[in-house]
Write an enzyme that holds these catalytic residues in place. Structure first.
Site, PDB file in Angstrom:
ATOM      1  N   ASP A  15      -2.898   0.601  -2.339  1.00  0.00           N
ATOM      2  CA  ASP A  15      -2.456  -0.424  -3.291  1.00  0.00           C
ATOM      3  C   ASP A  15      -1.191  -0.046  -4.055  1.00  0.00           C
ATOM      4  O   ASP A  15      -0.994  -0.470  -5.193  1.00  0.00           O
ATOM      5  CB  ASP A  15      -3.594  -0.775  -4.272  1.00  0.00           C
ATOM      6  CG  ASP A  15      -4.863  -1.124  -3.527  1.00  0.00           C
ATOM      7  OD1 ASP A  15      -4.772  -1.951  -2.615  1.00  0.00           O
ATOM      8  OD2 ASP A  15      -5.925  -0.551  -3.832  1.00  0.00           O
ATOM      9  N   LYS A  18       2.609  -1.155  -0.294  1.00  0.00           N
ATOM     10  CA  LYS A  18       3.132  -0.950   1.073  1.00  0.00           C
ATOM     11  C   LYS A  18       3.468  -2.287   1.733  1.00  0.00           C
ATOM     12  O   LYS A  18       4.464  -2.406   2.435  1.00  0.00           O
ATOM     13  CB  LYS A  18       2.087  -0.228   1.942  1.00  0.00           C
ATOM     14  CG  LYS A  18       1.778   1.180   1.505  1.00  0.00           C
ATOM     15  CD  LYS A  18       0.760   1.833   2.422  1.00  0.00           C
ATOM     16  CE  LYS A  18      -0.653   1.300   2.261  1.00  0.00           C
ATOM     17  NZ  LYS A  18      -1.270   1.540   0.955  1.00  0.00           N
ATOM     18  N   GLY A  44      -5.818  -4.420   2.225  1.00  0.00           N
ATOM     19  CA  GLY A  44      -5.465  -5.720   1.657  1.00  0.00           C
ATOM     20  C   GLY A  44      -4.064  -5.619   1.109  1.00  0.00           C
ATOM     21  O   GLY A  44      -3.822  -4.905   0.148  1.00  0.00           O
ATOM     22  N   HIS A  45      -3.120  -6.264   1.758  1.00  0.00           N
ATOM     23  CA  HIS A  45      -1.729  -6.179   1.329  1.00  0.00           C
ATOM     24  C   HIS A  45      -1.299  -7.542   0.781  1.00  0.00           C
ATOM     25  O   HIS A  45      -1.387  -8.545   1.480  1.00  0.00           O
ATOM     26  CB  HIS A  45      -0.830  -5.777   2.512  1.00  0.00           C
ATOM     27  CG  HIS A  45      -1.131  -4.402   3.019  1.00  0.00           C
ATOM     28  ND1 HIS A  45      -0.712  -3.935   4.228  1.00  0.00           N
ATOM     29  CD2 HIS A  45      -1.811  -3.380   2.453  1.00  0.00           C
ATOM     30  CE1 HIS A  45      -1.116  -2.686   4.401  1.00  0.00           C
ATOM     31  NE2 HIS A  45      -1.800  -2.331   3.333  1.00  0.00           N
ATOM     32  N   GLN A 189      -4.173   2.421   3.548  1.00  0.00           N
ATOM     33  CA  GLN A 189      -5.084   3.353   2.855  1.00  0.00           C
ATOM     34  C   GLN A 189      -4.469   4.619   2.236  1.00  0.00           C
ATOM     35  O   GLN A 189      -5.106   5.265   1.425  1.00  0.00           O
ATOM     36  CB  GLN A 189      -6.277   3.782   3.720  1.00  0.00           C
ATOM     37  CG  GLN A 189      -7.326   2.713   3.818  1.00  0.00           C
ATOM     38  CD  GLN A 189      -7.121   1.840   5.031  1.00  0.00           C
ATOM     39  OE1 GLN A 189      -6.694   2.320   6.077  1.00  0.00           O
ATOM     40  NE2 GLN A 189      -7.402   0.583   4.901  1.00  0.00           N
TER      41      GLN A 189
END
Ligand code: IMP
Ligand code: MG
Length: 357
Positions: A15, A18, A44-45, A189
């Site tokens: 988080d 990225k 989750g991006h 991650q």
């Protein structure tokens, strides 16, 4: 002709931004392919562009840019039902032609319902995302897993599955376009969630450091050009386990402000993220281990709203920052790291990204 591989990695616990850095680079720099090499729908991006909010989980964030070819490499694990939902959601947000631009290795391991149930029932103490990641990678390494090529898939998805390697695709593109091909690999991650991390078992079930990009995409090390390391000027973590310099009870007000301004809730699980002050020793370790030669910092705007924050130089020595402007924070961090920060994100919109030097 030389193919170049640049890699975007997170230097903390995920988080860091990225996705938005990947989206920016694939939009403004000269890339042909954007690829994911590790993890699965635990990622989750979030990308905000022209007031539209996009969330990617398994699909590389470059998909938002209309001409980008995207590839999910064999280092990833995949939930085919969730993939369909992700494609539909992106299409609803106006992303076009996904069918012709998304390639998936047929050797990605498939996350089964049993994997998800096992994750939900047995891994609460680790605070996993409950996406079945650990059980799926376990099956893979026990050599009892199912790959995409081992199962029946529906015709919709069939057209997206790519049976050759990324290298074949690159060679084909080089041939067709008669030019060098640039690939951007988007990590998931981040450094301290690597399965080899000292934080084990509070980690994810795959590798996240620089070598995993080569393994997860089957590309040679000679292709690597730049490694982008993304970090925030504070640290967030979801899930359990030790967390150095986590804000204390008496700093609760500051913590609430960071969560509010930084929208620090998990994009996959909605969980409130834990907040810690930046730890320079850990950051330098991540930069060194991954050979990071380009730095990107996100969420500077959050600290500007905060008006004071701390940076830890060692386990018990810290600097307190007060009365600063955004670029003063960046310059101070550059001095402390002895390294240029090339990209600075000053707000959630894709356009509010500053490229320096
Ligand atoms: P798993 O990857 O779902 O098994 O979760 C293992 C640990 O990694 C948990 O602490 C999760 O919160 C964390 N984690 C997994 N994926 C992400 C991510 O994309 N961002 C932040 N934390 C993650
Ligand atoms: Mg995330």
């Amino acid at each position: 002709m030389k193919t170049n591989l640049d890699i975007v990695l997170g230097l903390q616990y995920g988080d860091e931004g990225k996705g938005r850095i990947t989206e920016y680079l694939t939009d403004k720099h000269n890339y042909d392919i954007c690829a994911r090499f590790n993890g699965g729908p635990n990622a989750g991006h979030t990308i905000i562009k022209n007031d539209v909010k996009y969330v990617t989980h398994s699909i590389p964030s470059g998909i938002i840019n209309p001409d980008m070819i995207c590839y999910i490499g064999p280092g990833c694990v995949i939930n085919l039902e969730k993939l369909k939902t992700e494609i539909k959601d992106l299409e609803l947000n106006g992303v076009k032609n996904i069918k012709n631009r998304l390639l998936i290795s047929d050797r990605c391991h498939v996350i089964t319902n049993e994997n998800i149930i096992e994750d939900e029932n047995h891994f609460n103490s680790l605070g996993t995302t409950k996406q079945g990641i650990g059980p799926c990678y376990s099956d893979k390494y026990k050599r009892i897993g199912k790959r995409i090529k081992d199962i029946e898939i529906d015709s919709d998805l069939k057209s997206m599955i790519y049976s050759k390697t990324l290298l074949d695709k690159v060679k084909l593109l080089e041939h067709l376009r008669n030019k060098e091909i640039n690939i951007l690999a988007e990590g998931a991650q981040s450094h301290f969630l690597d399965i080899n991390s000292n934080d084990y078992p509070f980690v994810t079930s795959c590798h996240t450091t620089v070598g995993s990009a080569l393994i997860g995409l089957e590309l040679p090390h000679t292709m690597i050009r730049d490694v982008y390391g993304v970090f925030k000027p504070y640290v967030t973590k979801v899930g359990t386990g030790e967390f150095r310099h986590e804000l204390k009870e008496i700093e609760k007000q500051l913590e609430d402000l960071i969560v509010e301004y930084g929208m620090e809730f998990g994009a996959t699980t909605g969980r409130r993220r834990r907040i810690g002050w930046l730890d320079l020793q850990s950051l330098k370790e991540a930069i060194n281990i991954n050979g990071v030669n380009k730095l990107a910092i996100c969420k500077i705007d959050v600290l500007v709203a905060l008006k004071c924050f701390e940076v830890f130089l060692s386990s018990n020595k810290s600097i307190l920052f007060t009365n600063y402007k955004s670029l003063e924070i960046v310059e101070e961090l550059e001095n402390l790291l002895s390294q240029t920060i090339n990209l600075v994100s000053l707000g959630p919109e894709s356009a509010s990204l500053l490229e320096r030097k």
